[in-house]
Design an enzyme around this catalytic site. Sequence first.
Site, PDB file in Angstrom:
ATOM      1  N   LYS A 142      -5.404  -0.841   5.992  1.00 12.63           N
ATOM      2  CA  LYS A 142      -4.442  -1.408   5.065  1.00 12.63           C
ATOM      3  C   LYS A 142      -3.269  -0.438   4.924  1.00 12.63           C
ATOM      4  CE  LYS A 142      -6.118  -3.056   1.219  1.00 12.63           C
ATOM      5  NZ  LYS A 142      -5.144  -4.149   1.254  1.00 12.63           N
ATOM      6  N   GLY A 143      -2.193  -0.938   4.357  1.00 14.22           N
ATOM      7  CA  GLY A 143      -1.062  -0.055   4.103  1.00 14.22           C
ATOM      8  C   GLY A 143       0.165  -0.361   4.919  1.00 14.22           C
ATOM      9  N   GLY A 144       0.102  -1.432   5.719  1.00 20.25           N
ATOM     10  CA  GLY A 144       1.303  -1.843   6.452  1.00 20.25           C
ATOM     11  C   GLY A 144       2.468  -2.118   5.509  1.00 20.25           C
ATOM     12  N   ALA A 173      -5.215  -7.524   4.467  1.00 19.08           N
ATOM     13  CA  ALA A 173      -5.524  -6.355   5.305  1.00 19.08           C
ATOM     14  C   ALA A 173      -4.703  -6.458   6.584  1.00 19.08           C
ATOM     15  CB  ALA A 173      -7.009  -6.316   5.642  1.00 19.08           C
ATOM     16  N   ASP A 185      -7.062  -8.994  -1.967  1.00 17.96           N
ATOM     17  CA  ASP A 185      -5.951  -8.406  -1.212  1.00 17.96           C
ATOM     18  C   ASP A 185      -6.093  -8.693   0.279  1.00 17.96           C
ATOM     19  OD1 ASP A 185      -3.646  -7.026  -0.657  1.00 17.96           O
ATOM     20  OD2 ASP A 185      -4.423  -5.047  -1.155  1.00 17.96           O
ATOM     21  N   LYS A 210      -6.326 -10.844  12.177  1.00 13.94           N
ATOM     22  CA  LYS A 210      -6.609  -9.510  11.638  1.00 13.94           C
ATOM     23  C   LYS A 210      -8.009  -9.022  12.011  1.00 13.94           C
ATOM     24  CE  LYS A 210      -2.703  -9.672   9.264  1.00 13.94           C
ATOM     25  NZ  LYS A 210      -2.635  -9.665   7.826  1.00 13.94           N
ATOM     26  N   THR A 248      -1.166  -6.895  -2.361  1.00 12.67           N
ATOM     27  CA  THR A 248       0.226  -6.883  -1.915  1.00 12.67           C
ATOM     28  C   THR A 248       0.329  -7.496  -0.516  1.00 12.67           C
ATOM     29  OG1 THR A 248       0.671  -4.914  -3.226  1.00 12.67           O
ATOM     30  CG2 THR A 248       2.137  -5.292  -1.370  1.00 12.67           C
ATOM     31  N   GLY A 249       1.490  -8.056  -0.206  1.00 11.52           N
ATOM     32  CA  GLY A 249       1.714  -8.588   1.129  1.00 11.52           C
ATOM     33  C   GLY A 249       1.874 -10.099   1.102  1.00 11.52           C
ATOM     34  N   GLU A 261      -3.534   0.226  -3.891  1.00 10.03           N
ATOM     35  CA  GLU A 261      -4.566  -0.710  -3.424  1.00 10.03           C
ATOM     36  C   GLU A 261      -5.940  -0.030  -3.439  1.00 10.03           C
ATOM     37  OE1 GLU A 261      -3.143  -2.004   0.408  1.00 10.03           O
ATOM     38  OE2 GLU A 261      -1.605  -3.286  -0.467  1.00 10.03           O
TER      39      GLU A 261
HETATM   40  C1  ABF Z   1      -1.503  -5.477   2.021  1.00 10.31           C
HETATM   41  O1  ABF Z   1      -0.630  -6.271   2.742  1.00 10.31           O
HETATM   42  C2  ABF Z   1      -1.703  -4.333   2.851  1.00 10.31           C
HETATM   43  O2  ABF Z   1      -2.715  -3.455   2.658  1.00 10.31           O
HETATM   44  C3  ABF Z   1      -1.601  -4.806   4.224  1.00 10.31           C
HETATM   45  O3  ABF Z   1      -0.890  -3.787   4.812  1.00 10.31           O
HETATM   46  C4  ABF Z   1      -0.760  -6.019   4.113  1.00 10.31           C
HETATM   47  C5  ABF Z   1      -1.212  -7.256   4.801  1.00 10.31           C
HETATM   48  O4  ABF Z   1      -0.065  -7.990   4.941  1.00 10.31           O
HETATM   49  P1  ABF Z   1       0.068  -9.532   5.100  1.00 10.31           P
HETATM   50  O5  ABF Z   1      -0.821 -10.183   4.101  1.00 10.31           O
HETATM   51  O6  ABF Z   1       1.520  -9.736   4.818  1.00 10.31           O
HETATM   52  O7  ABF Z   1      -0.295  -9.832   6.509  1.00 10.31           O
HETATM   53  O8  ABF Z   1      -2.661  -6.131   1.730  1.00 10.31           O
END
Ligand code: ABF
Length: 218
Positions: free
Chosen positions: A94-96, A83, A81, A121, A28-29, A103
Amino acid sequence: MTQDELKKAVGWAALDYVTPGTIVGVGTGSTAAHFIDALASIKHQIEGAVSSSEASTAKLKGYGIHVFDLNEIDELAVYVDGADEINGQMQMIKGGGAALTREKIIAAVAQRFICIADASKQVDVLGRFPLPVEVIPMARSYVARELVKLGGQPEYRQNVLTDNGNIILDVHNLKIIDPTRLEAAINALPGVVTVGLFAARGADVALIGTANGVQTIK
Ligand code: ABF
């Protein structure tokens, strides 16, 4: 390059880790969204996906990629995924995006976790990014008090309910010297569903977007 271009570069680089004929774990994200775009380019070569959020599910389905229920599958070769932070030991916050519980479940099932992230990051010590904790609503105040005892400053994320109907506490001012231990301690609090520390099960591969190209860390 812009931050989004770096995210796009790692999202597409993650295609190298997808084996034709398999089901792919999708995060996600905004970085994972680039991975979904990339995955769509080979959608006829994969069997489908499992998804960590309603948002990613909608995007996958929009591309005509079949989304499996996790209970339908026995194994998952890779989970890709993003972070919020990643340290040198491949441990992450993670978890923003509030999708941490799904996840973490998919990460547990996957044989390999491929973390895709732009270089902003990367950190030496986790904790500058507020640590998300998903909590059963009735336990919010109790868990917040316990998080203070663990040295943090929890903040209730207003107007956010997770896909599972729970709330998020974002814990500020942590300097996480021992991520595995803190993950276990927060997990042990009654009312906590998931802590956004991915330490006991970190990433296996990190694809980091830098101005000089995609760096692979294993
Ligand atoms: C997910 O998306 C989350 O665990 C994390 O919080 C976020 C990262 O966001 P982005 O890819 O938009 O910077 O993976």
